[in-house]
Write a protein that holds these residues in place. Structure first.
Motif, mmCIF file in Angstrom:
data_model
loop_
_atom_site.group_PDB
_atom_site.id
_atom_site.type_symbol
_atom_site.label_atom_id
_atom_site.label_comp_id
_atom_site.label_asym_id
_atom_site.label_seq_id
_atom_site.Cartn_x
_atom_site.Cartn_y
_atom_site.Cartn_z
ATOM 1 N N SER A 113 53.038 95.338 59.875
ATOM 2 C CA SER A 113 53.210 94.731 61.191
ATOM 3 C C SER A 113 52.343 93.495 61.344
ATOM 4 O O SER A 113 52.801 92.452 61.842
ATOM 5 N N PHE A 114 51.065 93.595 60.946
ATOM 6 C CA PHE A 114 50.184 92.432 61.034
ATOM 7 C C PHE A 114 50.764 91.272 60.241
ATOM 8 O O PHE A 114 50.803 90.130 60.719
ATOM 9 N N ALA A 115 51.228 91.557 59.010
ATOM 10 C CA ALA A 115 51.804 90.503 58.175
ATOM 11 C C ALA A 115 53.029 89.888 58.842
ATOM 12 O O ALA A 115 53.232 88.662 58.802
ATOM 13 N N GLY A 116 53.857 90.718 59.480
ATOM 14 C CA GLY A 116 55.052 90.200 60.134
ATOM 15 C C GLY A 116 54.726 89.259 61.277
ATOM 16 O O GLY A 116 55.291 88.160 61.379
ATOM 17 N N TYR A 117 53.799 89.676 62.149
ATOM 18 C CA TYR A 117 53.426 88.817 63.274
ATOM 19 C C TYR A 117 52.685 87.574 62.798
ATOM 20 O O TYR A 117 52.909 86.466 63.316
ATOM 21 N N ALA A 118 51.782 87.745 61.822
ATOM 22 C CA ALA A 118 51.022 86.604 61.321
ATOM 23 C C ALA A 118 51.934 85.595 60.632
ATOM 24 O O ALA A 118 51.797 84.379 60.818
ATOM 25 N N LEU A 119 52.868 86.082 59.817
ATOM 26 C CA LEU A 119 53.791 85.173 59.129
ATOM 27 C C LEU A 119 54.736 84.501 60.114
ATOM 28 O O LEU A 119 55.060 83.311 59.953
ATOM 29 N N ALA A 120 55.182 85.233 61.119
ATOM 30 C CA ALA A 120 56.071 84.625 62.113
ATOM 31 C C ALA A 120 55.391 83.440 62.790
ATOM 32 O O ALA A 120 55.981 82.355 62.930
ATOM 33 N N SER A 121 54.134 83.633 63.201
ATOM 34 C CA SER A 121 53.426 82.532 63.860
ATOM 35 C C SER A 121 53.056 81.440 62.861
ATOM 36 O O SER A 121 53.182 80.250 63.157
ATOM 37 N N GLY A 122 52.601 81.830 61.655
ATOM 38 C CA GLY A 122 52.198 80.841 60.662
ATOM 39 C C GLY A 122 53.349 79.983 60.172
ATOM 40 O O GLY A 122 53.220 78.761 60.021
ATOM 41 N N LEU A 123 54.502 80.596 59.944
ATOM 42 C CA LEU A 123 55.658 79.845 59.447
ATOM 43 C C LEU A 123 56.224 78.921 60.525
ATOM 44 O O LEU A 123 56.634 77.797 60.229
ATOM 45 N N LEU A 124 56.234 79.378 61.780
ATOM 46 C CA LEU A 124 56.691 78.478 62.835
ATOM 47 C C LEU A 124 55.690 77.348 63.042
ATOM 48 O O LEU A 124 56.068 76.205 63.318
ATOM 49 N N PHE A 125 54.398 77.656 62.874
ATOM 50 C CA PHE A 125 53.378 76.615 62.976
ATOM 51 C C PHE A 125 53.555 75.589 61.861
ATOM 52 O O PHE A 125 53.248 74.408 62.042
ATOM 53 N N ALA A 126 54.063 76.031 60.696
ATOM 54 C CA ALA A 126 54.342 75.095 59.605
ATOM 55 C C ALA A 126 55.430 74.102 60.007
ATOM 56 O O ALA A 126 55.385 72.922 59.620
ATOM 57 N N ALA A 127 56.419 74.575 60.771
ATOM 58 C CA ALA A 127 57.430 73.648 61.293
ATOM 59 C C ALA A 127 56.781 72.606 62.189
ATOM 60 O O ALA A 127 57.164 71.424 62.188
ATOM 61 N N MET A 128 55.765 73.032 62.956
ATOM 62 C CA MET A 128 55.021 72.106 63.807
ATOM 63 C C MET A 128 54.249 71.101 62.960
ATOM 64 O O MET A 128 54.183 69.908 63.284
ATOM 65 N N PHE A 129 53.640 71.560 61.854
ATOM 66 C CA PHE A 129 52.933 70.661 60.940
ATOM 67 C C PHE A 129 53.882 69.603 60.406
ATOM 68 O O PHE A 129 53.526 68.423 60.297
ATOM 69 N N ALA A 130 55.086 70.026 60.020
ATOM 70 C CA ALA A 130 56.078 69.082 59.507
ATOM 71 C C ALA A 130 56.410 68.036 60.563
ATOM 72 O O ALA A 130 56.548 66.841 60.253
ATOM 73 N N TYR A 131 56.534 68.460 61.792
ATOM 74 C CA TYR A 131 56.814 67.541 62.892
ATOM 75 C C TYR A 131 55.670 66.549 63.080
ATOM 76 O O TYR A 131 55.891 65.328 63.202
#
Length: 405
Positions: free
Chosen positions: A219-237
């Protein structure tokens, strides 16, 4: 640690104090990164250094921010929040002073590393302190409130840095950051008590086992990856939007600043909407809604860039994708930390490090297609938004109330 039932929520006045103090601590990263960006060309000229050398000051800061969180998170679990935070803030002030007086580029790189280690303390301990003070929906609401500060910081920082350069040199930017760090140090000394929280013994083996347990916690990995991967989209932006919107679509620097600011306001508004909905709508439903919004926005951004639609048809879904951060980050952070009260510092560290590591992976991808197209930026943003949704759907599970890690 006191149970959920026994814990007394801070008063409204105390919550306002925590918002201001912890919001200032979470603003460390964007302020320290974005405020001096307009000064990079002047720094290269003044220090007689290559642009690539000056850009290392940014790389060193991001590396120190990641490394510092991994170290300081477990330290705060063992020693309490105040002592590591005070040391970190003092280190930030020293590093900022060294940046302001650095006589050459390589000493500036070293000074930025020192500064970043101190900034890491503010970021990781602020998030862990929220876990110490709040439970359940109250924690999610507070994270949503913090989005007001953390969302505005990256909007205002480049503008403030640019204005400072109108009447001072780039060294003056670091003088302002020194003053900001010193002010927060004084505020923490006098107004931030030690949160009541259980502590874990500081032993390297235990720390490594804690990190291993967190990584393997589905569960921790799922929530952490969900936020981290979406934050990566923000980094790309962040890394590619200036080139894409100005170079491909012909926006002026002033118009681009307006677009960047409007998208930042979208994050803030989404975060405040999330705070109002929490308690009426489950955090997992709000998180899923944010991820779906990000995927929808990303898909439309990619379609618009691929089909070369007018700029307006790109900007609307871009706003949706960026704004989804305001829904995803508070809920993902709250759900990820909910079951890890005893190791909130380590869990907070992993959340923060994951964002920067995945973001660092995303940044070079936006340049693969050359400078004449917005498709690489759009594809990177859409791809990471989809990956965030997949991580949530395949890994994240409801948090068991009262469980402590």
């Amino acid at each position: 640690m006191t149970s959920t039932a026994e814990r007394t929520a801070p008063s409204r006045r105390a919550q306002l104090k925590f918002v201001l103090v912890l919001g200032g601590l979470t603003a460390f990263g964007p302020l320290s990164i974005d405020m001096y960006l307009p000064a990079l060309p002047r720094m290269a000229t003044d220090l007689h250094a290559a642009d690539s050398t000056i850009q290392l000051t940014l790389s060193a800061f991001i590396a120190g921010l990641a490394l510092g969180q991994l170290v300081i998170g477990p330290l705060s679990d063992a020693l309490g929040r105040r002592r590591p935070l005070l040391v970190g803030l003092a280190l930030y002030v020293v590093g900022s002073v060294l940046c302001a007086v650095s006589p050459d580029a390589w000493l500036l790189v070293a000074a930025r590393l020192v500064q970043s280690l101190g900034a890491a303390a503010g970021i990781v301990i602020a998030r862990a302190t929220v876990r110490d003070l709040f439970e359940g929906t109250a924690m999610t609401k507070f994270f949503s409130t913090l989005m007001l500060v953390s969302g505005l910081a990256p909007i205002l920082a480049p503008l403030l840095g640019g204005q400072l350069l109108n009447w001072t040199s780039w060294r003056g930017v670091f003088v302002v950051l020194t003053a900001f760090g010193a002010l927060l140090l004084a505020v923490v000394v006098f107004f931030l008590p030690e949160p009541s929280a259980a502590r874990s013994p500081l032993r390297l083996g235990r720390v490594m086992r804690t990190y291993g347990r967190l990584v393997l916690d589905r569960s921790f990995a799922g929530y952490a990856l969900a936020s981290g991967l979406l934050f990566a989209a923000m980094f790309a932006y962040i890394s590619a939007s200036s080139f894409a919107l100005q170079g491909v679509y012909g926006l002026s620097p002033q118009a681009y600043s307006v677009v960047f600011g409007v998208n930042g306001v979208g994050i803030v508004l989404a975060g405040q909407l999330n705070g109002r909905l929490v308690g009426r709508v489950r955090e997992r439903a709000l998180l899923l809604s944010g991820l779906l919004l990000g995927v929808t926005g990303g898909a439309l951004v990619l379609l618009s860039a691929w089909a070369r639609w007018p700029l307006a048809l790109l900007l609307v879904p871009l706003f949706l994708l960026v704004s989804s951060i305001g829904l995803v980050m508070p809920n993902a952070s709250s759900l990820a930390l909910a079951a890890h009260a005893r190791s909130a510092g380590a869990a907070s560290a992993l959340l923060g490090v994951l964002q920067f590591v995945v973001g660092a992976v995303a940044t070079p991808l936006v340049g693969l297609g050359g400078s004449g197209t917005a498709v690489p930026m759009a594809a990177t943003m859409a791809g990471f938004a989809v990956l965030a949704l997949v991580a949530y759907l395949t890994l994240a599970r409801p948090v068991v109330s009262g469980k402590q890690g």
